[in-house]
Structure formats: structure tokens, C-alpha cells
Scaffold this active site. Structure first.
Site, mmCIF file in Angstrom:
data_model
loop_
_atom_site.group_PDB
_atom_site.id
_atom_site.type_symbol
_atom_site.label_atom_id
_atom_site.label_comp_id
_atom_site.label_asym_id
_atom_site.label_seq_id
_atom_site.Cartn_x
_atom_site.Cartn_y
_atom_site.Cartn_z
ATOM 1 N N GLY B 103 -3.936 28.161 0.080
ATOM 2 C CA GLY B 103 -4.756 27.653 1.457
ATOM 3 C C GLY B 103 -4.850 26.252 1.290
ATOM 4 N N CYS B 104 -5.562 25.711 2.313
ATOM 5 C CA CYS B 104 -5.714 24.410 2.564
ATOM 6 C C CYS B 104 -6.778 23.888 1.678
ATOM 7 C CB CYS B 104 -5.880 24.023 3.868
ATOM 8 S SG CYS B 104 -4.718 24.513 5.093
ATOM 9 N N VAL B 105 -6.508 23.858 0.377
ATOM 10 C CA VAL B 105 -7.836 23.236 -0.476
ATOM 11 C C VAL B 105 -7.176 21.936 -1.213
ATOM 12 C CG1 VAL B 105 -8.677 25.534 -0.793
ATOM 13 C CG2 VAL B 105 -7.104 24.856 -2.101
ATOM 14 N N GLY C 271 -10.328 26.077 4.090
ATOM 15 C CA GLY C 271 -10.013 25.220 3.124
ATOM 16 C C GLY C 271 -11.345 23.987 2.844
#
Lengths: 306, 105, 531
Positions: B103-105, C271
């Protein structure tokens, strides 16, 4: 020869109109698609910096003013400016611009020839010394559009041909048809120029030819004019097989895709169209897609905890 | 997917060295990964972090946010990078046998 | 290199050399300023299709047998055929056909592409290259044009597995920023073609980067978030956030979760919870201070605004979009508001708009205009003096060029950041961060290096140019990127080039700056050590 020229001319005009109509209808009949707009959207209030109605809180409660005319004028203006090319690729614009002006003027020239012929049927003499102002205006307008189109068009054709051959970026993607088109258009413009400069400086032959076409009393024209007429007619037949429709589809593309920011409202016409589209069956075969089911049936039942 | 021997058993790892079966994780495996991650020998502080990550993962099936990790272990970011040159995600999580962050991490 | 070389077998179609790359400004204007891009190992090259440029975004395993290979070719063609039908692709058919049929190959779009320019103008990255390949395949293999016609229209190409495998990777060398489309006078959209090629691979052949599909949309639908956050983990993270808020601001704030009938369902990119909780905390602080009636959701998918489907698969896209709407409907909220995530903005407001019908068509808006309203109309007390450092704004493509949200974020920055300066170009003409269309989350093998050195290169150049007069590491500077994806990319880009160490440039979101300026918070909200 007389009859042949006339029939060829009728055929070419009918052919191109029919082909363009079919193509346009095909384009317009394509289903409404998901939104994929690009800003600036010209009909929006804040088009100068590319703003949209999404910049407002509760945008769906506000009444929008769409300025379609602004978009229309923008597109129209671009036909006569080709500004994007002027800004980004001047060396190309120097040839592309006269080439396009050549087309715009040669079409205008033919339209003027047609209306000039109508005027002649009504007894107006078209010449520089005509008794009627209309006659004089027609005379100079036809002469101007014709001659300028011949000159700019021929110049542009040669220039673009050279550019396509020597510009590395263009050359890599050029096809034999590109070169053929430039040579073809060069011949059309130069034959017109030849006929005017060496044979018929007042272009009276053209006007008579057109008068013949609308009164069905076909006349003979000289070799120069005949060559130009034949080439131009063949070009009309050739055009639908090129990407020339971009003159029209550009309008469609901007209005129906790039600027299509029409929101879908509950109970609206757009919603009904979408529901019909969602009811179509799909046949994609990846594992996560239910082939043979409709778009609407792709989603699993909701599993809400509460 | 590739296979490699870690802690004496054959383990499946992804292209970036994360083990694919977190259940099979044990201390020997952790130490073998630590060797590849320049985090060997593992000190008490290494284990403090790895055990914290492991416990959090077993409870929540995910790695904790980095800020939480720092606050709850008392090790600051700089220290974490000293201990695990690969960083908290690509270094420490890998050694703790957690799946690669997504994911967007 | 010739266009048709894409089907010729070779170890690599192109190799990017360091000297090809677009030069960068000070302090990266020396030949050795660029870190060496990692190469794939021989073993990886043996196992995956890496013959495009030696970089892997998808990593398609090499087919084991000739039969499998032939089956893949057949599937590619059947997928391409489906892409051109209205039953299977009404969603994008008109834009697709427009772009396939009316490009006149004038190449005016070329230099607007940051990837093409940054790479030193590699032929394969030219915005017109992919469409040209696709057009040729369509002419030869679907329209079955005669040999003469193929010669005249320059459509000769050999369709083989080498081409298909390269084309798959190539569709992930375009960030879908659509700058090329913006300059096209004919309305042709070459970015769309990359999007559509990705769909053939995903929807017909089941091929997509793992980060987008398997651990992206599939995981999101299954466990609730592409980060892997479960509802249980979310609960833990939220209480952590509440503790942090109290610690940092002295305020005791209860973050509302699953509050039925709230005015706003706030959707964050999950996120943020993992990597930048200060962003979601700032939202809570600001909304609380402004007295807004809002809530988060802890339903599956309801706490993760992302929708990676928007980059590669219409069906995964629709499933997630519908789920978001269902969650909002069940909570009976008045509207959905999307936090700082660019693609979720576009996915939810623009793209999903024609998927959601009936009572699932719940009003959806960006949180940024609302924030602008709070700031401009002094609904919260702010002291711009607290943000007195050089700051510039990175525009996420999805917010500006692709949906026209340009001014509200600037109104905020002009009001609360005395040293705000624009980078050039900006607004709808902005450059992508280099992490668009899923790139920022593709973390495997050597792709991260590619997206720092190539697709993020123009952004780095812009940032450095904007701060050239204050480039000294003694002066702290801030790049405001109101998008999780952009932040992830900028973080990786800055790490790759050690930008924080060399130039002291920090990155962060928009709400952090608002919280940082709030007069009733004693300590600075922004913590510069968390770069």
C-alpha cells in the site's frame, strides 16, 4: 471530357460528404464513457487557471454556468492559429501553418465558386469591373482565396515533406502515406497555381465551370484547370482514408472527452444511460472477472458488519 | 519466488528477501536474515525491536506505524537505522519475519 | 533503434547510461552525483521478462513452454479485441478510439513527458511509442490489412511474446500524468493508451504488478486496506493517534469512528495511518477546532480511500468504488470527503461518478476546499509566523490537471506561509512526482531506483531550482505535497539523492502546516526530525 469532369466532381463531393457523415455518426454513436477530462476545461468559470467546480464546498448544490461559446471559439480560433505548434515547435509551424491555411482557403475558394455560380445564374456578372458590388466582391474573394491557397499550400507541402524527411523525430514515425500526401497536395496546389498564373489569371474558367455544374450545362475547361479539378476531386475521395477527419473529430474529442465534466445526477438522463451500459455482459477472462455476467453483477454482495 | 536456507530449513522468500511463511519464523531464521541485513550479531536492543514487531504482528497481522514503534520501544529513528541499516521496514520487519509492507506507505 | 525492434529478441532493448540522464542543478551538477542504479541479478534476469530496459515493475515469469507462450499471445490478441468492443470496454472506448485514430504523429507531445526527457529521450519512452505499437498490431492482426496497405501505412510489425512481454513492462513506464494529452491540439491522449494496455494484461491475462493487484486491490477488498490494516489494527492505531495528539497539543480529542448520521465521512489513504499519522492527526485537530460533525469508518475498505483499480483494471476499480459508496450509505452521512490522496480524489469524484447510480451516488468532495474555507474565513485561529520557512507546493496531477482543484490549496498556503513560492511549472501544467499510477508503491527489485533516477528526476530538478537561492542545508525548507502517493515518492526520491542531508529539504502534507500555525498549540506540530 466535359461530362467526365462533371460526374467526377459530383461524385467526389457526394463521396466525401457521405464518408465524413458515416464516420462522424460512428463516432457519435459510441457509448458514453467514464469521465476522463483534462483541465483547463474551457466552459468552466475559472478556466484561466484550470479550475473546476470541485473547488467549491458542496459543489453539487451550486448552479453552474457553462460557457460553451468560449470553448467553441477557442477551438475555432485554433484552426486559424495552430498556437500549440507555434509555441512548442516553431520550425514545424512555419510549414504546417501555410499548409493548413492552404486547405482552409482552397475549401473557402470552392465554396465561393459555388455561391459565385449561384450569383451568376441570377444574372450578376463577376469581374473586377462588374456593375454590381456583389460581383466585384466575389471576383476578388475568389481570386484572393484561390491564389493565396495555391501559394501557401504548395509552400507548406514541400516544407512538410522536407521536414518529415530530415527531422529525426518525425522521420522515425513517418509512413509512405505521409510522403504521398505531401506530394499529392503539392500537385494540387501547384496545378491550381499553374492554371491561374499561365492560363487563366482572372479564374473565369473556374466560375464558368461551377456555373455549368449547378445549371447542368457542363462546359469544357482548358488543360490546366482540368488537371487541377481532377486532382482536387481525387483528393476529396482520398481524404476520408487519411486522418483528415481530425478537423471535425477534434471538436468531438474536446467537447465529448477532454471537457466532458458533466456530473451524473440521481434520476438524470445520464444515469439511465449508465444503467443500460452496466447491464451489458462482459467476456474478459482474467480470474477476478466473472465472464458472462454483467458489469453490475461483478461486485460481490456487501458484507457490512453492522 | 526463490528458495533459500534460513535457520537450517528451506524457506521461500520474495525478490527482496522477505520470508513468505511468517508462521515458520524462529530465532535462528531471524539471525540468518540479520546476517544478510548487516544487523548481526543481534544485541538485546535488536531483539527488543524484533520482538516488539513480532508481538504486534501476531496481534494485528500487520507491522505497527513507525512512529508507534519508536514511541513504544524508546529507540529513536537514528538508533533504529544504526541497528538495522536497511531501516525499520526493509530491515527490522524482514528480520522479524513480517510480510513486506504494502500500500501507500 | 527502430520502432519494430521491439519484437526482435535481444538481452535488452535499451540500456540507460548515466551520461544519458537529464542534468540536475546544484548540488547534483557533478557527474558522480547520481547513485548507480541497481541492476537485476543474473538469476532475476533468467527468471523474469526483463528485456525491455533491464528494470522490472511487473516481473512476468518467463513462460516455461512454447505452448504457454503461444497461449499468452492468443490471449493478448483476444484481450485487445475485447478492448475495442463496447460491451467490454464502454468505459473508455470513445477516448481510446479517438486517440488510436486521430494521432497525426506530429510529436508535439514528446517534450512534455518527464520520463522521456529525464531519460535522455529514450525512444521507447516517447509518448507516441506505445500507441504506435498498439496501432500496428491492430492494423495487422485484428483488421488484417493487406500487405500493401500495411506497407503504406507503415504498420508492419511482428507480434510475438518478446513484444508482448516488453509492452507489458512498457505500460508501466508512463505515470499516466497526461501532460502529453494536455498539449495535443487534436485531443489525442497517449497516456490513456498506457492505461488501456495495462487493462489488456490485467483483465484478460491476469498480469499486473503484485503491489497493485494481489497486495493492492485484492487485499483491500479482502482485509480492508491495501496496507493490510484490519479493522482491529485500525482501532489500535486510532487510539495511538489520540495519545499522540494529546502529547503534542495537550488536547484530548476523541476521534469519531462509525458515527451514524455524521455530516462528513472522512476517507484517508490508509498509508497515512501507517507512515504519516501526523497527517490524519492534523485533520482531527483541525476538524475538532472548527466544530465539524465528522467521522471515520472502521468498515472493510471504509477506512482506506485508495482505489488502485484506477491505474490498471476497470473491474477492480468498480468493486472498490462501490464499496466506498456502500459504507457511506450505511453510515447515513451527508457526504464523503477525501483527505490528502490524489488518486483517491480522482477515483472517487471523477471516475466513479459514472459507476455509482441511484442511492449509491452519494455526494463526494475534496477536503481541501473545506480546509480553505476554514483558513480563509478565520474559522480557526492561525499564526502564519509559525510557518516562516521557505516552502513550495507540489501539485498532485490527479488534483490539478485531472480534476481542476488548483486554487484552494494555494489560498491556504498564501495565507499561512509567508515564504510560500511556486515551482515552475505548476498548477494544471505541473510535473508528476514520478510516483504516479502506482509507481510509488512498486517497491520490488530495481524499480524504485528507476523511479527515482528517471520518473522523479524532473520533479527533483524543479524542487532544487525553486530553492536554489536558499539551498544551503542551514536553511530548513518544506515541500508541501498534499497526496500520500506523492509523499511516498518524494520520500524515496529524497532518500535516493540524500536531499535532506545535502539541502535540508523536508516534505509533508498540507494539514500539517495548518496545525503547525494554530495559535492554541504550544509546541510546533511539524517535527523536522521525522524526514
Amino acid at each position: 471530357m466535359r461530362i467526365f469532369l462533371a460526374i467526377l466532381t459530383y461524385f467526389s463531393y457526394i463521396f466525401i460528404i457521405a464518408m465524413y457523415t458515416i464516420k462522424a455518426a460512428k463516432y457519435l454513436k459510441l457509448p458514453v464513457h467514464l469521465r476522463w477530462e483534462l483541465y483547463p476545461v474551457m466552459h468552466e468559470e475559472n478556466y484561466q487557471y484550470g479550475g473546476s467546480y470541485f473547488e467549491q464546498v458542496d459543489w453539487w448544490t451550486r448552479i453552474r454556468q457553462k460557457r460553451y461559446l468560449r470553448g467553441f471559439l477557442f477551438l475555432l480560433k485554433e484552426y486559424f492559429v495552430l498556437g500549440e505548434y507555434f509555441q512548442k515547435h516553431k520550425a514545424y509551424w512555419y510549414f504546417l501553418y501555410p499548409w493548413h491555411i492552404g486547405f482552409i482557403l482552397i475549401i473557402t475558394f470552392h465554396i465561393l465558386c459555388f455561391f459565385g455560380a449561384v450569383a451568376m445564374v441570377f444574372g450578376i456578372t463577376i469581374s473586377s469591373s462588374s456593375q454590381s458590388i456583389t460581383g466585384i466582391v466575389f471576383y476578388y474573394a475568389i481570386l484572393f482565396t484561390g491564389v493565396v491557397s495555391f501559394v501557401t499550400g504548395a509552400f507548406g507541402s514541400v516544407g512538410l515533406l522536407i521536414k518529415r524527411i530530415y527531422d529525426e523525430n518525425l522521420k522515425q514515425y513517418a509512413t509512405p502515406l505521409h510522403y504521398f500526401t505531401y506530394i499529392f497536395t503539392f500537385l494540387i496546389f501547384i496545378s491550381g497555381f499553374y492554371a491561374w498564373y499561365f492560363i487563366d489569371p482572372t479564374l473565369s474558367e473556374y466560375r464558368e465551370f461551377w456555373k455549368g455544374l449547378i445549371t447542368f450545362k457542363f462546359i469544357d475547361v482548358g488543360c490546366g484547370a482540368a488537371t487541377h479539378i481532377i486532382l482536387f476531386n481525387l483528393f476529396l475521395v482520398y481524404l476520408p482514408y487519411t486522418r483528415s477527419m481530425h478537423y471535425i473529430t477534434r471538436f468531438f474529442g474536446f467537447c465529448l472527452i477532454r471537457w466532458d465534466d458533466e456530473p451524473n445526477m440521481r434520476g438524470g438522463k445520464l444515469e439511465r444511460k449508465l444503467q443500460a451500459l452496466l447491464n451489458q455482459k462482459v467476456s474478459w477472462s482474467a480470474a477476478h472477472i466473472k465472464s458472462g455476467k454483467t458489469w453490475g453483477e461483478q461486485v460481490e454482495e456487501p458484507k457490512m458488519r453492522s | 519466488m526463490a528458495k533459500t536456507t534460513l535457520g537450517g530449513i528451506e524457506m521461500e522468500i520474495d525478490e527482496d528477501g522477505f520470508i513468505q511463511e511468517p508462521d515458520k519464523w524462529n530465532k535462528e531464521i531471524a539471525e540468518d536474515i540479520a546476517k544478510l541485513e548487516s544487523a548481526y550479531p543481534m544485541t538485546e536492543e535488536h531483539w527488543k525491536l524484533v520482538n516488539y514487531l513480532r508481538d504486534y504482528f501476531l496481534k494485528y497481522e500487520i507491522a505497527p506505524p513507525i512512529r508507534m514503534l519508536v514511541k513504544q520501544t524508546g529507540l529513536d529513528l537514528k538508533k533504529i537505522y544504526q541497528l538495522f541499516p536497511g531501516g525499520p521496514a526493509k530491515g527490522a520487519c524482514k528480520i522479524a519475519g513480517l510480510p513486506k509492507p504494502t500500500g501507500c506507505v | 533503434m527502430k520502432i519494430e525492434d521491439i519484437s526482435k529478441k535481444s538481452e535488452q532493448l535499451i540500456t540507460i547510461k548515466p551520461e544519458d540522464l537529464m542534468p540536475l542543478p546544484y548540488p547534483y551538477d557533478t557527474p558522480d552525483a547520481d547513485p548507480a542504479m541497481r541492476e537485476l541479478t543474473q538469476d532475476q534476469k533468467n527468471r523474469y521478462e526483463a528485456s525491455l530496459d533491464g528494470v522490472l515493475a511487473i516481473g512476468i515469469p518467463k513462460p516455461e513452454t512454447k505452448e504457454i507462450e503461444e497461449e499468452l499471445i492468443r490471449k493478448f490478441l483476444s484481450g485487445l479485441a475485447k478492448l475495442l468492443t463496447k460491451e467490454n470496454n464502454w468505459t473508455f472506448l470513445q477516448p481510446l478510439l479517438h486517440s488510436l485514430e486521430y494521432c497525426v504523429k506530429c510529436q508535439i507531445c514528446n517534450d512534455s513527458c518527464p520520463v522521456y526527457v529525464a531519460s535522455g529521450k529514450q525512444e521507447i519512452y516517447r509518448p507516441t511509442y506505445r500507441p504506435e505499437i498498439l496501432r500496428r498490431i491492430i492494423n495487422k492482426y485484428l483488421k488484417k490489412q493487406s500487405t500493401l496497405s500495411l506497407k503504406l501505412t507503415g504498420s508492419d510489425i511482428e507480434l510475438n511474446w518478446t513484444l508482448i512481454a516488453r509492452l507489458a513492462e512498457l505500460s508501466y513506464r508512463c505515470t499516466l500524468c497526461r501532460r502529453c494529452a494536455q498539449v495535443c491540439p487534436l485531443g489525442v491522449d497517449n497516456g490513456l493508451i498506457s492505461h488501456e494496455i495495462r487493462k489488456i494484461f490485467s483483465q484478460e491475462m491476469g498480469i499486473a504488478p503484485k503491489e497493485l493487484h494481489e497486495s493492492g486491490t485484492v487485499q483491500q477488498l479482502k482485509v480492508g486496506s491495501s496496507t493490510g490494516i484490519t479493522p482491529k489494527a485500525l482501532g489500535n492505531i486510532i487510539s495511538f493517534m489520540e495519545d499522540e495528539i494529546e502529547e503534542k497539543t495537550g488536547k484530548k480529542i476523541k476521534i469519531p469512528v462509525d458515527k451514524e448520521g455524521a455530516d462528513i465521512l472522512l476517507l484517508h489513504n490508509a498509508g497515512e495511518f501507517m507512515a504519516w499519522p501526523e497527517n490524519t492527526e492534523a485533520f482531527a485537530i483541525i476538524f475538532e477546532a472548527a466544530g465539524i460533525n465528522w467521522t471515520l469508518s472502521s468498515e472493510l475498505v471504509g477506512y482506506d480511500a485508495v482505489n488502485y483499480g484506477v491505474w490498471y483494471d476497470d473491474f477492480q476499480f468498480a468493486k472498490i468504488a462501490l464499496r466506498h459508496a456502500e459504507v457511506a450509505k450505511a453510515l447515513k452521512v451527508k457526504k464523503i470527503s477525501v483527505g490528502e490522496c490524489g488518486h483517491a480524489h480522482k477515483a472517487m469524484m471523477v471516475i466513479a461518478d459514472r459507476i455509482l447510480t441511484g442511492d449509491l451516488n452519494i455526494p463526494r468532495e475534496s477536503a481541501i476546499p473545506l480546509l480553505a474555507d476554514l483558513v480563509i474565513n478565520n474559522k480557526i485561529k492561525l499564526d502564519p509566523g509559525r510557518n516562516n520557512f521557505p516552502i513550495t507546493l507540489h501539485d498532485p496531477c490527479n488534483m490539478v490537471r485531472l480534476m481542476g482543484i488548483v486554487e484552494p490549496q494555494r489560498q491556504i498556503l498564501r495565507k499561512i506561509c509567508p515564504q510560500f513560492r511556486e515551482m515552475e511549472p505548476h498548477g494544471v501544467d505541473n510535473y508528476c512526482c514520478g510516483g504516479g499510477s502506482g509507481f510509488a508503491i512498486i517497491q520490488s527489485m530495481n524499480f524504485p531506483d528507476w523511479r527515482s533516477a528517471i520518473s522523479g528526476r524532473v520533479k527533483l530538478k524543479q524542487v532544487l531550482e525553486t530553492f536554489q537561492d536558499v539551498i544551503s542545508p542551514d536553511i530548513p525548507k518544506y515541500v508541501c505535497a498534499p497526496c500520500s502517493n506523492c509523499k511516498g515518492q518524494i520520500r524515496d526520491l529524497f532518500n535516493y539523492y540524500s536531499v535532506f542531508e545535502k539541502c535540508n529539504i523536508f516534505y509533508g502534507g498540507l494539514v500539517e502546516l495548518i496545525a503547525n500555525a494554530m495559535v492554541d498549540i504550544e509546541k510546533p506540530f511539524i517535527e523536522w526530525e521525522w524526514h
